[in-house]
Every structure is written in C-alpha cells, then in structure tokens.
Design a protein around this motif. Structure first.
Motif, PDB file in Angstrom:
ATOM      1  N   GLY A  12       0.838  -1.197   0.000  1.00 51.63           N
ATOM      2  CA  GLY A  12       0.000   0.000   0.000  1.00 51.63           C
ATOM      3  C   GLY A  12       0.866   1.237   0.000  1.00 51.63           C
ATOM      4  N   GLY A  13       0.318   2.328  -0.469  1.00 55.83           N
ATOM      5  CA  GLY A  13       1.077   3.578  -0.445  1.00 55.83           C
ATOM      6  C   GLY A  13       0.237   4.704  -0.996  1.00 55.83           C
ATOM      7  N   THR A  14       0.728   5.912  -0.793  1.00 58.19           N
ATOM      8  CA  THR A  14       0.044   7.060  -1.399  1.00 58.19           C
ATOM      9  C   THR A  14       0.458   7.170  -2.869  1.00 58.19           C
ATOM     10  N   PHE A  15       1.702   6.813  -3.149  1.00 55.42           N
ATOM     11  CA  PHE A  15       2.214   6.846  -4.530  1.00 55.42           C
ATOM     12  C   PHE A  15       1.950   8.221  -5.168  1.00 55.42           C
ATOM     13  N   ASP A  16       2.444   9.248  -4.504  1.00 50.39           N
ATOM     14  CA  ASP A  16       2.134  10.649  -4.871  1.00 50.39           C
ATOM     15  C   ASP A  16       3.416  11.417  -5.185  1.00 50.39           C
ATOM     16  N   PRO A  17       4.168  11.025  -6.239  1.00 48.08           N
ATOM     17  CA  PRO A  17       3.910   9.972  -7.221  1.00 48.08           C
ATOM     18  C   PRO A  17       4.673   8.686  -6.884  1.00 48.08           C
ATOM     19  N   LEU A  18       4.359   7.617  -7.645  1.00 55.20           N
ATOM     20  CA  LEU A  18       5.165   6.392  -7.584  1.00 55.20           C
ATOM     21  C   LEU A  18       6.599   6.718  -8.010  1.00 55.20           C
ATOM     22  N   HIS A  19       7.590   6.153  -7.300  1.00 56.52           N
ATOM     23  CA  HIS A  19       8.992   6.371  -7.669  1.00 56.52           C
ATOM     24  C   HIS A  19       9.747   5.046  -7.657  1.00 56.52           C
ATOM     25  N   ASP A  50      -1.409  14.611   5.385  1.00 52.73           N
ATOM     26  CA  ASP A  50      -2.151  15.632   4.655  1.00 52.73           C
ATOM     27  C   ASP A  50      -2.719  15.015   3.386  1.00 52.73           C
ATOM     28  N   ALA A  51      -3.775  15.627   2.860  1.00 57.07           N
ATOM     29  CA  ALA A  51      -4.356  15.133   1.614  1.00 57.07           C
ATOM     30  C   ALA A  51      -3.271  15.084   0.541  1.00 57.07           C
ATOM     31  N   PRO A  52      -3.240  14.025  -0.268  1.00 60.18           N
ATOM     32  CA  PRO A  52      -2.219  13.957  -1.324  1.00 60.18           C
ATOM     33  C   PRO A  52      -2.356  15.136  -2.288  1.00 60.18           C
ATOM     34  N   CYS A  53      -1.260  15.458  -2.974  1.00 59.71           N
ATOM     35  CA  CYS A  53      -1.308  16.499  -3.999  1.00 59.71           C
ATOM     36  C   CYS A  53      -1.972  15.964  -5.256  1.00 59.71           C
ATOM     37  N   GLY A  54      -1.634  14.737  -5.629  1.00 61.22           N
ATOM     38  CA  GLY A  54      -2.213  14.125  -6.821  1.00 61.22           C
ATOM     39  C   GLY A  54      -3.593  13.558  -6.515  1.00 61.22           C
ATOM     40  N   THR A  55      -4.516  13.652  -7.476  1.00 63.22           N
ATOM     41  CA  THR A  55      -5.846  13.081  -7.266  1.00 63.22           C
ATOM     42  C   THR A  55      -5.728  11.559  -7.229  1.00 63.22           C
TER      43      THR A  55
END
Ligand code: ATP
Length: 226
Positions: A12-19, A50-55
């Motif tokens: 799992g992850g936020t992937f904001d962005p995936l790297h 905090d809310a992710p930057c990316g949708t």
C-alpha cells in the motif's frame, strides 16, 4: 484460492507519485521473500497524512503505467475507485480484510512496509488486527532503523514475539514480522514533489512512463501541488 497459489505481497502507499524506491521494494520483496506476486494498492484517502497532492485518479494512473512492463506485479484499484464515492479514510485493515476474503483463509498474505511506515504502525487504525490478517515484512529504508527495541512499547513486544524469516512466510497465512534488506535508495515522493515544484528534473527517480504522465498532466508544479 489455495495455499498453492504462493504468498501474495501487498504494497500500500500514497504513490504521490510512484517512484523507483517503490518499484525496487516490490521487486526485491518478491525475490527475498519468495512471493508469487506483489499487488500495489494506492490509498484512496490516506488517514494519517495531509491530503495527497495528486488526485486518486492520477496516482492510480501513474502506478498502472509504471507496472505495465513489470512482471509479477499488479495494481489493486479498489481503494482509489471507492474513494470517489466515499470520502472516508482508507484503512489498511479494511484492505487486508478485502484481500483475505478474496484469497481465502489459507493463502499467505504479506503486507510490505518500509521501515518508516513500520515505526509508525501503532498509530494505524486497529493495527493489532493486521497480524491476524497478514504477515508484515519490513524493508530497510535509509534514515529509518528497523525497530529492534527492548519490548517496552506494544509494537516492540509484537516485533519480538512475531519476528521470523522469509522461510516462515509460506507455512502459515499470517502473523509473522519479517525484516529484510533492499537496495538503499534515499528517494521519497516528498522530495520528488519538491524538486518538481522548483522546476528541477526527476528523471530516473521515477520511471519514464510516470515522468511522461507528470509532464503531460502538469502535476506538482507548485509547492502544494494545486
Ligand atoms: P511521501 O514522501 O509522500 O511520504 P513515500 O516516498 O514515503 O511518500 P509512500 O507512498 O508513502 O511513499 O510509501 C509507500 C510504502 O513504500 C511505505 O511503506 C514506504 O515506507 C515505502 N517506501 C517508499 N519509498 C521507499 C524507499 N526509498 N525505500 C524503502 N521503502 C520505501
């Protein structure tokens, strides 16, 4: 599905962005732990940050593009797809319940965490229940020690009583904690967002299809990504 299907890793992850730190974690977990497959699960509405930057849609799209040519890895889109209809936080315990229901009581499930995420586990919703649903494998990450404490916190105590090796994972469906080492990459999504906001290059920190997506959708161009 039966035990013969082989252990399934869940990242799992936020992937904001995936790297590429995420990709090496998935690849090396599969190798080191003998996993049949690793499923990357982008969070819908992460609970403890905090809310992710990316949708959600953009974060899912970047994971899908990065995995298109990566054998043994797949994407679990359910948390992102649910998040459009449901603003409630996504909790890992619910994700694992869903995977357990899908794969049956016998299949070994392995929740993959970096050392930083593991260190914060006691803040997670119903964190004790995670060990009933899956094993937890903890990857090294630069700047974050894997906890080997004296048993003076609840998480230390869990670590000491559940600690095992890769060989323990296939025999039972859940319940062990397995630390493992991966290539040290001091890369974070936070640092990538900061570079992009300053107009600096992130080539080779993210896979090329993710870079193309970021550029074509003009993501992360301001300090707060909005
Ligand atoms: P952010 O900087 O936005 O907090 P992040 O780079 O930590 O993001 P996440 O999507 O929050 O990325 O991480 C998902 C999982 O991948 C977590 O368990 C995290 O510990 C792990 N992870 C991320 N980057 C690395 C890395 N470079 N090495 C090892 N594990 C990592």
């Amino acid at each position: 599905m039966s035990e013969a299907a082989g252990a399934l890793g869940i990242l799992g992850g936020t992937f904001d962005p995936l790297h590429i730190g995420h990709l090496r974690l998935a690849i090396e977990a599969r190798e080191a732990l003998g996993l049949a497959e690793v499923c990357l699960v982008p969070a819908g509405n992460p609970a403890l940050r905090d809310a992710p930057c990316g949708t959600p849609k953009d974060r899912l799209a970047m994971v899908e593009r990065a995995l298109a040519s990566l054998p043994g890895c797949s994407v679990g889109p359910a948390e992102v797809l649910n998040s459009t209809a449901n603003p409630a936080p996504s909790y890992t315990v619910h994700t694992l319940q869903r995977f357990r229901a899908l794969h049956g009581p016998q299949r070994a499930l392995v929740l993959l965490l970096g050392a930083d995420a593991f260190a914060r586990l006691e803040a997670w919703h119903r964190w004790h229940e995670l060990f009933d649903l899956a094993h937890v494998a903890v990857a090294t990450r630069p700047g974050h020690d894997i906890r080997v404490g004296a048993g003076d916190t609840a998480l230390d105590a869990e670590f000491l009583s559940r600690k095992g090796t890769a060989a323990d994972l296939a025999g039972v469906p859940a319940g062990r904690i397995v630390p493992f080492a991966i290539t040290a990459l001091e890369i974070s999504a936070t640092a990538i967002r900061e570079r992009l906001a300053r107009g600096l290059s992130v080539r080779h920190l993210v896979p090329d299809p993710v870079l193309d997506y970021i550029e074509s959708h003009q993501l992360y161009r301001t300090p707060h990504g909005h």
